[in-house]
Write an enzyme that holds these catalytic residues in place. Structure first.
Site, short mmCIF file in Angstrom:
data_model
loop_
_atom_site.label_atom_id
_atom_site.label_comp_id
_atom_site.label_asym_id
_atom_site.label_seq_id
_atom_site.Cartn_x
_atom_site.Cartn_y
_atom_site.Cartn_z
N HIS A 110 1.23 8.87 -9.80
CA HIS A 110 1.90 7.88 -9.66
C HIS A 110 2.46 7.34 -10.56
CE1 HIS A 110 -1.48 5.04 -8.60
NE2 HIS A 110 -0.50 3.78 -8.68
N HIS A 135 -2.22 5.72 -3.04
CA HIS A 135 -1.91 5.57 -4.29
C HIS A 135 -2.56 4.90 -5.44
CE1 HIS A 135 0.31 1.74 -2.90
NE2 HIS A 135 0.79 1.96 -4.43
N LYS A 181 -8.13 0.72 -8.15
CA LYS A 181 -7.59 -0.24 -7.73
C LYS A 181 -8.98 -0.93 -7.26
CE LYS A 181 -3.07 -1.39 -8.76
NZ LYS A 181 -2.15 -2.87 -8.26
FE LIG Z 1 -0.55 1.59 -9.04
#
Ligand SMILES: [Fe+2]
Length: 257
Positions: free
Chosen positions: A173, A120, A124
């Site tokens: 998400h 998910h 990042k």
């Molecule tokens: Fe997240």
């Protein structure tokens, strides 16, 4: 050809009838042989099919195992950067699968669902360390950069065929049931159901683990905070399913991960 063969039986001689019976017997034997050959062929064909099916299944299992190992390696690589989350992806994937099962989703154990849960936050990787590790609160610009991670993540996994379903969870998400989430501001059932399930698992794990700025909430308190958000942050049906899972199951998942 013997023209008398076509005559009624009572008009034929005994020799002719004997000859006819012999011919019919030979014909019957020939057909029986043909039928036996065909049966043998069918049996061989079925055995070949069974063998092919077995090989296919073994290959599929090997492939799924490789996919799972790859996804876990990717997920671990993302987590290794994010110091405070520990085994967040693994826990959250397990919580998500449990909630999906309680909700009655078809194939809650499917690798596709698990891959989305595990990956998910893969987006990042595009968030600079200075933002990811910043101890204080983020500026508006930094928050905007951080908020790009679902879209970036969906782009990363979207081009990979076996992660096509996972991309939905990755992208959605952080959407909210009331439409106040990001990146697309989807609301209600516009949000893919797997992402609606995941959102609950994600927040539940965040609340029940220590963070640099606070200690973990007790399980019951975290539960109550999530239930409070039914119909605003979270899908009420998913919350109903979440309520049906007992504390022991959640505690066990927390310990196992
Ligand atoms: Fe997240």
């Amino acid at each position: 050809m013997n023209k008398r063969v076509g005559l009624p039986v009572e008009l034929r001689t005994e020799a002719e009838l004997t000859q006819e019976i012999a011919r019919l017997r030979a014909e019957l034997a020939r057909r029986e042989r043909e039928a036996a050959d065909k049966e043998l062929q069918l049996e061989r064909y079925a055995a070949d099919l069974r063998e092919t099916f077995k090989e296919e299944r073994t290959l599929t299992l090997q492939l799924t195992r490789s996919y799972r190992a790859t996804v876990r390696a990717l997920s671990n690589a993302v987590e290794a950067r994010d110091a405070y989350t520990g085994k967040h992806a693994e826990r959250v994937a397990a919580y998500g699968i449990e909630i999906a099962r309680a909700l009655g989703l078809p194939r809650p154990d499917s690798p596709e669902l698990e891959f989305g849960f595990l990956l998910h936050d893969i987006g990042k990787v595009a968030v600079p360390d200075s933002i990811l590790y910043k101890p204080g609160s983020l500026t508006v610009e930094e928050r905007a950069l951080m908020a790009r991670h679902p879209a970036v993540g969906a782009e990363i996994v979207g081009g990979i065929e076996f992660l096509a379903e996972a991309a939905e969870v990755v992208r959605s998400h952080h959407e909210r049931w009331d439409g106040m989430g990001y990146p697309d501001g989807l609301c209600g059932e516009e949000i893919p159901v797997a992402a609606r399930v995941f959102a609950v698992a994600d927040v539940f794990d965040a609340l029940t683990t220590d963070r640099p700025y606070r200690t973990a909430f007790p399980l019951r308190e975290a539960r109550a905070m999530i239930i409070e958000e039914a119909g605003t942050h979270f899908d009420p049906d998913v919350i109903d399913a979440f309520r049906n899972i007992d504390d022991r199951t959640f505690a066990q998942i927390g310990r196992d991960a």
